[in-house]
Design an enzyme around this catalytic site. Structure first.
Site, PDB file in Angstrom:
ATOM      1  N   GLY A   1       0.841  -1.193   0.000  1.00  0.00           N
ATOM      2  CA  GLY A   1       0.000   0.000   0.000  1.00  0.00           C
ATOM      3  C   GLY A   1       0.873   1.238   0.000  1.00  0.00           C
TER       4      GLY A   1
ATOM      5  N   GLN B   1       3.061   9.948   1.223  1.00  0.00           N
ATOM      6  CA  GLN B   1       4.391   9.345   1.310  1.00  0.00           C
ATOM      7  C   GLN B   1       5.293   9.712   0.134  1.00  0.00           C
ATOM      8  OE1 GLN B   1       2.518   5.307   2.107  1.00  0.00           O
ATOM      9  NE2 GLN B   1       4.455   5.114   3.194  1.00  0.00           N
TER      10      GLN B   1
ATOM     11  N   CYS C   1       5.893  -0.159   7.280  1.00  0.00           N
ATOM     12  CA  CYS C   1       5.570   1.006   6.451  1.00  0.00           C
ATOM     13  C   CYS C   1       6.794   1.391   5.629  1.00  0.00           C
ATOM     14  CB  CYS C   1       5.167   2.163   7.365  1.00  0.00           C
ATOM     15  SG  CYS C   1       4.727   3.662   6.475  1.00  0.00           S
ATOM     16  N   LEU C   2       6.569   1.718   4.358  1.00  0.00           N
ATOM     17  CA  LEU C   2       7.697   2.102   3.497  1.00  0.00           C
ATOM     18  C   LEU C   2       8.356   3.392   4.000  1.00  0.00           C
ATOM     19  CD1 LEU C   2       6.167   1.300  -0.018  1.00  0.00           C
ATOM     20  CD2 LEU C   2       7.886  -0.014   1.237  1.00  0.00           C
TER      21      LEU C   2
ATOM     22  N   HIS D   1      -4.444   1.695   7.277  1.00  0.00           N
ATOM     23  CA  HIS D   1      -3.076   2.206   7.443  1.00  0.00           C
ATOM     24  C   HIS D   1      -2.808   3.321   6.418  1.00  0.00           C
ATOM     25  CE1 HIS D   1       1.459   1.413   7.899  1.00  0.00           C
ATOM     26  NE2 HIS D   1       1.375   2.201   6.843  1.00  0.00           N
ATOM     27  N   GLU D   2      -3.194   3.085   5.157  1.00  0.00           N
ATOM     28  CA  GLU D   2      -2.946   4.097   4.114  1.00  0.00           C
ATOM     29  C   GLU D   2      -3.810   5.331   4.337  1.00  0.00           C
ATOM     30  OE1 GLU D   2      -0.346   3.527   2.657  1.00  0.00           O
ATOM     31  OE2 GLU D   2      -0.298   1.383   3.044  1.00  0.00           O
TER      32      GLU D   2
ATOM     33  N   HIS E   1      -2.309   7.765   6.722  1.00  0.00           N
ATOM     34  CA  HIS E   1      -1.262   8.628   6.144  1.00  0.00           C
ATOM     35  C   HIS E   1      -1.859   9.941   5.635  1.00  0.00           C
ATOM     36  CE1 HIS E   1       2.446   6.336   6.221  1.00  0.00           C
ATOM     37  NE2 HIS E   1       1.876   5.270   5.675  1.00  0.00           N
TER      38      HIS E   1
HETATM   39 NI    NI Z   1       2.678   3.328   5.599  1.00  0.00          NI
END
Ligand code: NI
Length: 173
Positions: free
Chosen positions: A46, A51, A94-95, A136-137, A140
């Site tokens: 995701g 991000q 998370c990235l 989660h996304e 953000h």
């Molecule tokens: Ni994330």
């Protein structure tokens, strides 16, 4: 399509609240496709526009396994219209918080209303990993990272580790 640079915590842009999309037009579609390419390249499941430094309410998700066909989901202005009382705990990563993982508790099932890549209003009922990933996304887009769901102690430990790792590495561009 183009790969976009992914912001890493504690970048202040990750704390910004994203603005609603007026219409999913060619520009937003391009953003969605670039985000998918970026996500696949980084082996994520995701990614939120926040991000990649874009303050728009856009997320992409694909939880298909390695041996399955890709199943990309593109969402603009996602909104939770139902969340179950039952909660579930997943170990999240998370990235934007590379190599950091922690257990986070969230509603097990959610129903999400959003605009798809053709500007059509759609609803998706998700449970299991898909529900976790979408929530989660969506976090953000409000400047919330998974570590913000942890105790201050755990959160600081992870952020300190990241800062340390960053100092030891040449700047990535
Ligand atoms: Ni994330």
């Amino acid at each position: 399509m183009a790969r976009l640079p992914i912001l890493v915590a504690p970048d202040p842009r990750l704390k910004a609240r994203a603005d609603a999309v007026d219409t999913v037009d060619a520009e937003i579609r391009q953003l969605m496709d670039d985000m998918l390419e970026t996500m696949y390249d980084a082996r994520g499941i995701g990614l939120a526009a926040t991000q990649v430094g874009v303050r728009k309410r856009v997320i992409v998700v694909d939880i298909a396994g390695k041996d399955e066909d890709p199943n990309p989901i593109r969402m603009a202005n996602p909104e939770i219209v139902y969340a179950s009382e039952d909660e579930t705990t997943y170990e999240e990563g998370c990235l934007s918080l590379p190599e950091q993982y922690a257990d986070v508790k969230r509603p097990e099932t959610v129903r999400v209303r959003y605009l798809d890549h053709e500007n059509e209003i759609r609803e998706l009922t998700a449970d299991g990993m898909l529900a976790i990933c979408v929530q989660h996304e969506m976090d953000h887009l409000d400047g919330v990272l998974f570590v913000d769901h942890l105790s201050g102690l755990k959160r600081n430990m992870i952020l300190r580790k990241l800062q340390k790792a960053r100092k030891g590495q040449p700047a990535t561009v």
